[in-house]
Design an enzyme around this catalytic site. Structure first.
Site, PDB file in Angstrom:
ATOM      1  N   LYS A 124      10.794   1.251 -10.128  1.00  0.00           N
ATOM      2  CA  LYS A 124      10.275  -0.124 -10.127  1.00  0.00           C
ATOM      3  C   LYS A 124      10.795  -0.884 -11.346  1.00  0.00           C
ATOM      4  O   LYS A 124      11.207  -2.044 -11.253  1.00  0.00           O
ATOM      5  CB  LYS A 124       8.730  -0.105 -10.100  1.00  0.00           C
ATOM      6  CG  LYS A 124       8.183   0.334  -8.747  1.00  0.00           C
ATOM      7  CD  LYS A 124       6.679   0.597  -8.745  1.00  0.00           C
ATOM      8  CE  LYS A 124       6.242   1.106  -7.364  1.00  0.00           C
ATOM      9  NZ  LYS A 124       4.815   1.426  -7.263  1.00  0.00           N
TER      10      LYS A 124
ATOM     11  N   GLN B 285      -0.042   2.240 -11.300  1.00  0.00           N
ATOM     12  CA  GLN B 285       0.480   3.229 -10.355  1.00  0.00           C
ATOM     13  C   GLN B 285      -0.633   4.199  -9.949  1.00  0.00           C
ATOM     14  O   GLN B 285      -1.347   4.743 -10.788  1.00  0.00           O
ATOM     15  CB  GLN B 285       1.656   3.991 -11.002  1.00  0.00           C
ATOM     16  CG  GLN B 285       2.386   4.927 -10.073  1.00  0.00           C
ATOM     17  CD  GLN B 285       3.102   4.215  -8.912  1.00  0.00           C
ATOM     18  OE1 GLN B 285       3.558   3.083  -9.045  1.00  0.00           O
ATOM     19  NE2 GLN B 285       3.198   4.873  -7.776  1.00  0.00           N
TER      20      GLN B 285
ATOM     21  N   ASP C  93       0.226  -5.658  -6.036  1.00  0.00           N
ATOM     22  CA  ASP C  93       0.130  -4.611  -5.014  1.00  0.00           C
ATOM     23  C   ASP C  93      -0.692  -5.077  -3.809  1.00  0.00           C
ATOM     24  O   ASP C  93      -0.694  -4.418  -2.771  1.00  0.00           O
ATOM     25  CB  ASP C  93      -0.575  -3.371  -5.593  1.00  0.00           C
ATOM     26  CG  ASP C  93       0.386  -2.354  -6.184  1.00  0.00           C
ATOM     27  OD1 ASP C  93       1.446  -2.138  -5.569  1.00  0.00           O
ATOM     28  OD2 ASP C  93       0.065  -1.774  -7.239  1.00  0.00           O
TER      29      ASP C  93
HETATM   30  N1  GUN Z   1       1.161   4.827  -5.187  1.00  0.00           N
HETATM   31  C1  GUN Z   1       1.812   5.011  -4.020  1.00  0.00           C
HETATM   32  N2  GUN Z   1       2.256   3.828  -3.540  1.00  0.00           N
HETATM   33  C2  GUN Z   1       1.878   2.891  -4.432  1.00  0.00           C
HETATM   34  C3  GUN Z   1       2.043   1.477  -4.476  1.00  0.00           C
HETATM   35  O1  GUN Z   1       2.620   0.832  -3.596  1.00  0.00           O
HETATM   36  N3  GUN Z   1       1.516   0.880  -5.574  1.00  0.00           N
HETATM   37  C4  GUN Z   1       0.846   1.553  -6.546  1.00  0.00           C
HETATM   38  N4  GUN Z   1       0.349   0.867  -7.562  1.00  0.00           N
HETATM   39  N5  GUN Z   1       0.666   2.863  -6.516  1.00  0.00           N
HETATM   40  C5  GUN Z   1       1.186   3.517  -5.459  1.00  0.00           C
END
Ligand code: GUN
Length: 284
Positions: free
Chosen positions: A52, A96, A119
């Site tokens: 990311k 995350q 998100d």
């Molecule tokens: N863990 C797995 N997928 C995601 C996501 O799209 N965003 C976040 N913040 N954590 C995750």
């Protein structure tokens, strides 16, 4: 033989668009910034966060990482979220998941300012998605929709089956397919005769987290098969929820793992971060 839905290529296209938008915003004096929080040292989470951050840098988005130790307390994490909520240079906040077991994920998501929730996990944003009136879309489902659009795959009237009911993928995926007039079924671990449902799917989305869970006998000939899995096979090799070798000859379109859904998730995150920056600067 199925056509491959090339998430890498589609995401590169989206990321170019995002980059151009970020450049245009910079010229207007609006820099775009994302804060990424990671707690503990889960290797998969570390990989996702690194990807990311790399994607942000390539698009001209400034990212700041907050890597907290696994022993971080709920109070410490909430205090950080509060600080970031108030920081003008941070347009988006991403924590995350999963968090270590002693932390309350729901409380952390609820603490993120909805306008910085890139998100789209906050209840306010989930509510917006339910009524089809949203700023942010959840990254993985929206990435999948973008890919379907890119390949001109029609959803209206199609039988869409989603395996998995998580808040991150299954539930929002079903809502987005429904908004595009799909006839949507959500299957899960308690579903009886799962294969009877999946064999009826024109569009099948697998988000189960079990390697090679979807086999050829569960798929209708000509189906569009979307694999959200990021699993490890018996040799520790990255694979999806779909038995690609078996299913591919039967499908009309299929996503590979890696190189399918994953890159699209990141592309949507970048788009959401730009949207957040625009909104916070009165440009939307
Ligand atoms: N863990 C797995 N997928 C995601 C996501 O799209 N965003 C976040 N913040 N954590 C995750």
């Amino acid at each position: 033989m199925a056509k491959i839905l090339d998430g890498k290529a589609v995401s590169a296209h989206v990321r170019e668009q995002v980059k151009a938008e970020v450049e245009a915003l910079a010229k207007q004096g609006v820099p775009v910034g994302l804060a990424v929080i990671i707690v503990g040292d889960d290797p998969a989470s570390r990989t996702y966060v690194n990807n990311k951050k790399k994607a942000c840098a390539a698009a001209g988005i400034r990212s700041e990482e907050y890597a907290l130790p696994a022993e971080t307390t709920q109070e410490e994490l909430l205090a950080l979220v509060e600080t970031l909520n108030k920081k003008p240079a941070v347009n988006g906040i991403l924590c995350q998941l999963p968090l270590p077991a002693h932390l309350d994920e729901k409380a952390v998501i609820a603490a993120i300012a909805p306008e910085k929730d890139v998100d789209a996990f906050h209840a306010v944003n989930v509510g917006h998605i339910m009524i089809g009136d949203y700023a942010f879309l959840p990254c993985t489902p929206a990435g999948i929709m973008e890919m379907l659009r890119y390949y001109d795959i029609d959803i209206a009237g199609k039988n869409c089956v989603v395996i998995g009911r998580s808040n991150i993928v299954g539930k929002p995926m079903a809502m987005l397919l429904l908004q595009q007039n799909g006839t949507v079924t959500i299957c899960h671990s308690k579903t009886r005769d799962l294969a009877a449902h999946t064999r009826n799917a024109d569009i099948l989305v697998a988000a189960v987290g079990i390697p090679h869970f979807v086999t050829a006998d569960m798929v209708k000939a000509g189906a569009v098969v979307i694999d959200v899995g990021m699993d490890r096979d018996e040799n520790g090799k990255l694979c999806g929820d779909v038995d690609f070798a078996g299913v591919e000859p039967k499908a009309s379109y299929i996503t590979p793992v890696p190189g399918g859904v994953g890159p699209m998730t990141i592309a949507t995150l970048l788009k959401n971060t730009v949207t957040a920056a625009k909104q916070q600067n009165g440009l939307l």
